[in-house]
Design an enzyme around this catalytic site. Structure first.
Site, PDB file in Angstrom:
ATOM      1  CG  ASN A 155      11.052  -5.128  -1.601  1.00 46.63           C
ATOM      2  OD1 ASN A 155      11.950  -5.661  -0.950  1.00 46.63           O
ATOM      3  ND2 ASN A 155      11.099  -3.859  -1.946  1.00 46.63           N
TER       4      ASN A 155
ATOM      5  CB  SER B 212      11.533  -0.667  -2.774  1.00 49.67           C
ATOM      6  OG  SER B 212      10.782   0.129  -1.870  1.00 49.67           O
TER       7      SER B 212
ATOM      8  CD  GLU C  49      13.553  -6.792  -7.567  1.00 51.72           C
ATOM      9  OE1 GLU C  49      13.030  -7.869  -7.275  1.00 51.72           O
ATOM     10  OE2 GLU C  49      13.124  -5.692  -7.144  1.00 51.72           O
TER      11      GLU C  49
ATOM     12  CG  HIS D  42      14.458  -2.300  -6.216  1.00 54.57           C
ATOM     13  ND1 HIS D  42      13.882  -3.419  -5.664  1.00 54.57           N
ATOM     14  CD2 HIS D  42      14.736  -1.475  -5.171  1.00 54.57           C
ATOM     15  CE1 HIS D  42      13.809  -3.284  -4.363  1.00 54.57           C
ATOM     16  NE2 HIS D  42      14.321  -2.118  -4.031  1.00 54.57           N
TER      17      HIS D  42
END
Length: 715
Positions: free
Chosen positions: A505, A434, A467, A455
């Protein structure tokens, strides 16, 4: 007509077979042109009936395994105004009413997906037979686009299955499988999909012989009391409105309007009822909520075409996969792969961890069976596709690996090197990291061109986003293989560059960080979370930190600060609570307390711990929202300027699918445009003056505000 999307053939038994097969498309859609063709074919059927050459009509699909996927959403997006939408609805109603008025029995043969206008078409037929294939789902999902069914669904469905069942389907937008449809009276017969064509022929013969009788919906005693009396119906509708208003909190107008349509049309003649539905569809189609939901839907469809057909043609088929690391994420990813009927090896170095991962996968599969994602009898077969191991046995024919081990680069690089020695050269290695650099990870590989990131978001079975992280050195074939496999797993892929935090993130970090600064200043947990919940976020930032885990959040925060400096200087709040042994929900000690995994309110010890941080915050709800959300907008501008993601639309899609950013607002940058970019810049500049350089506006944001540009265009 240049192309034929709706064909009619009359066989020797004088049965008319009306076949939908939209050229150049993998699915059938009820476009304006297709509806015109249907209207033309219905005229032909009427002529055959008038001359005594037709005894029944059957609606089928020429595309194996799929019926009709409803209307073309692009045409919904293109509706000009209320009058245009009303006319489109009335035209669809007229054509389906023409089908309904045919004087011979009509049968819809549903083999595969049947939603929206397709369900309304089936409702206009006299009988319905459906196949038992898992892909067969019948529903009215229009609510998810901010509109109501507009081709007769609000009128016919309650009359067929009862008011309560119809409201559940229409207001939720959910679909049902064939067996559930049979039990509720939506279809008359369920047949084995392997001999569906023969079953349809037999069913038509039974209909013509008078052996199939339609019955009123079977209701329970309480159902009859509610639906068969005026006071009961009044209670039923008022309860439905109250429950729906509580669930939607006034943010989505279409569900309440659908209830009103069903109530207003109950007991009316159909030609008197249909205009009420058309008016509701027309008005709902012009709301900002509908336009935003339609935009998100179209962005989701477009995301699957981020790679060209030529690029996707280079993909290799994933016949077998592997997952490294049997933690919660590893077990969840293994379950997802097995649920889609791909054999998967789940590897760990610890037997207890492996057992936990397998148990977690088994639990998720059982829940999938209970929810009707697949048949309960398939649960055992799917779990048997997961092979747990402590070694690299059965890796010699793996096509794709998802690595989900501990978030430490040396460990991941060691695992990568070990794995490469035991898998075929074509195997794609996808890390689920991540926050770590995929490029740095790939530098340890013998075949770096086959290393990329996939991800997934937790919980894997529920979160639609993945992702797909591309490095500069990844090969087209490896990228296409991973991207295509993501789509095969039913996920929404968004291509992102290998930058710290990737996209979601990275944008969440300043949002969560700002919540920490507000707490440090003395704001209460309830105030911070409450302000964002009112905005429409699925949970407040403090509650989200509990879900993420303080250890993970602290690690990511430090990674982001190292990458971006003062702009993402970490608030000390999470580290302070971590020092007390708090990890969030995972050890039932976070901002909130937990019992048996259920939240039980803010932990008062947290308030005491934080009381020494600040002297009492003066930030009201608006400031809390603006500090948290404008920080995300600002970081989004930085990310776009650095080509982390291809477009503002893809960024909006990622935020909705990966964080639950309120869909009715259309995405972070769509909302930013509505706020006014100059307003956002001025607020950031004021926060910068008062609170420090972390609020310094991105150059792109300043330039766009000054020039009057926007991130997004209306659909």
């Amino acid at each position: 007509m240049d192309t034929i999307a709706v064909d009619l053939k009359v066989d020797l038994d004088h049965i008319g077979w009306l076949s939908f097969d939209l050229p150049g498309s993998s699915v059938n859609l009820l476009t304006t042109e297709v509806m015109r063709e249907l209207d033309h074919r219905l005229g032909e059927l009427e002529s055959h009936i008038a001359t005594g050459k037709l005894v029944a009509g059957v609606v089928i699909s020429g595309k194996p395994g799929t019926f009709i996927a409803g209307a073309d959403v692009r045409e919904i997006a293109a509706l000009g105004d209320v009058d245009d939408a009303r006319e489109k609805s009335r035209e669809g109603q007229r054509i389906f009413r023409r089908l309904e008025r045919l004087t011979v029995p009509t049968i819809a043969a549903v083999d595969g997906l049947c939603v929206g206008g397709a369900t309304e078409l089936a409702l206009a037929c006299d009988y319905r037979i459906a196949s038992d294939r898992p892909e067969t789902r019948i529903g009215q999902p229009e609510i998810k686009l901010g509109i109501v069914p507009g081709f007769g669904g609000c009128v016919r469905l309650p009359r067929l299955v009862g008011i309560q069942r119809a409201l559940r389907m229409i207001v939720s937008g959910s679909s049902v499988n064939a067996e559930r449809a049979r039990r509720m009276g939506l279809v008359d017969r369920v047949a084995n999909h392997e001999r569906f064509e023969a079953a349809v022929t037999d069913f038509v013969r039974e209909v013509l012989d008078g052996q199939v009788t339609r019955h009123p919906p079977r209701l329970s005693l309480s159902g009859r009391l509610l639906e068969n009396s005026a006071p009961g119906r009044q209670l039923l509708f008022s309860t439905a409105r109250r429950q729906t208003a509580k669930r939607t909190q006034g943010r989505y107008p279409a569900p309440l309007r659908a209830i009103a349509v069903v109530q207003a049309t109950h007991g009316k003649q159909i030609d008197e009822a249909l205009p009420i539905e058309a008016e509701a569809l027309a008005e709902m189609s012009q709301t900002d909520v509908s336009r935003n939901l339609v935009r998100i839907f179209l962005l989701q469809q477009a995301s699957k075409k981020s790679l060209s057909v030529e690029q996707l043609d280079r993909r290799s088929e994933v016949r077998k996969a592997a997952v490294l690391g049997a933690g919660v994420m590893g077990g969840s990813i293994a379950e997802l792969i097995a649920a889609h009927d791909v054999p998967v090896v789940l590897k760990d170095i610890d037997q207890e961890a492996l057992d936990d991962g397998l148990r977690h996968a088994s639990t998720l599969l059982k829940k999938g069976g209970e929810r009707g994602v697949f048949r309960p009898e398939e649960v055992g077969l799917k779990f048997a596709l997961i092979h747990g191991t402590l070694t690299y046995e059965k890796f010699d024919d793996v096509d794709l690996i998802v690595e989900a081990v501990v978030e430490r680069m040396p460990v991941k690089q060691t695992v990568l090197r070990e794995t490469e020695e035991r898998v075929p050269d074509h195997c794609v290695f996808a890390t689920n990291t991540s926050s770590l650099s995929v490029t740095e990870l790939a530098s340890a590989a013998a075949r770096p061109q086959r290393v990329l990131g996939l991800h997934f978001f937790n919980p894997v079975y529920r979160m639609p986003l993945v992702e797909v992280v591309r490095t500069d050195g990844v090969s087209d074939e490896a990228l296409a293989t991973a991207f295509g496999f993501t789509i095969d797993l039913g996920k929404t892929p968004v291509l992102v560059a290998d930058r710290p935090g990737f996209l979601v993130n990275r944008l969440l970090t300043p949002y969560l960080n700002e919540a920490g600064y507000l707490l440090e200043e003395g704001a209460a947990v309830e105030e911070v979370d409450g302000a964002l919940l009112e905005f429409g976020m699925p949970m407040g930032p403090c509650r989200l930190l509990d879900e993420i885990g303080f250890d993970v959040a602290e690690h990511v925060a430090h990674e982001m600060e190292a990458a971006f400096g003062r702009r993402m200087q970490a608030s000390p709040v999470v580290s302070l609570l971590r020092q007390e042994g708090r990890l969030g929900k995972k050890n039932a000690r976070g901002f909130y307390g937990y019992t048996g995994g259920r939240q039980r309110g803010v932990d008062r010890e947290v308030a005491r711990t934080l009381s020494g941080c600040g002297g009492g915050s003066t930030a009201g709800k608006d400031e809390i929202r603006h500090r948290c959300l404008y920080s995300m907008i600002n970081e989004a501008a930085f990310a776009l300027a650095q080509d982390v993601v291809g477009s503002a639309g893809e960024l909006d899609l990622a935020m909705v699918m990966g964080t639950g950013f309120p869909p009715f607002r259309g995405g972070l940058l769509r909302w930013a445009d509505g706020e006014g970019l100059q307003t956002v810049v001025e607020a950031l500049q004021e926060f910068q003056r008062r609170l420090g350089p972390r609020f310094a506006p991105a150059s792109l944001l300043v330039e766009m505000a000054a020039s009057g540009r926007t991130f997004t265009e209306p659909v």
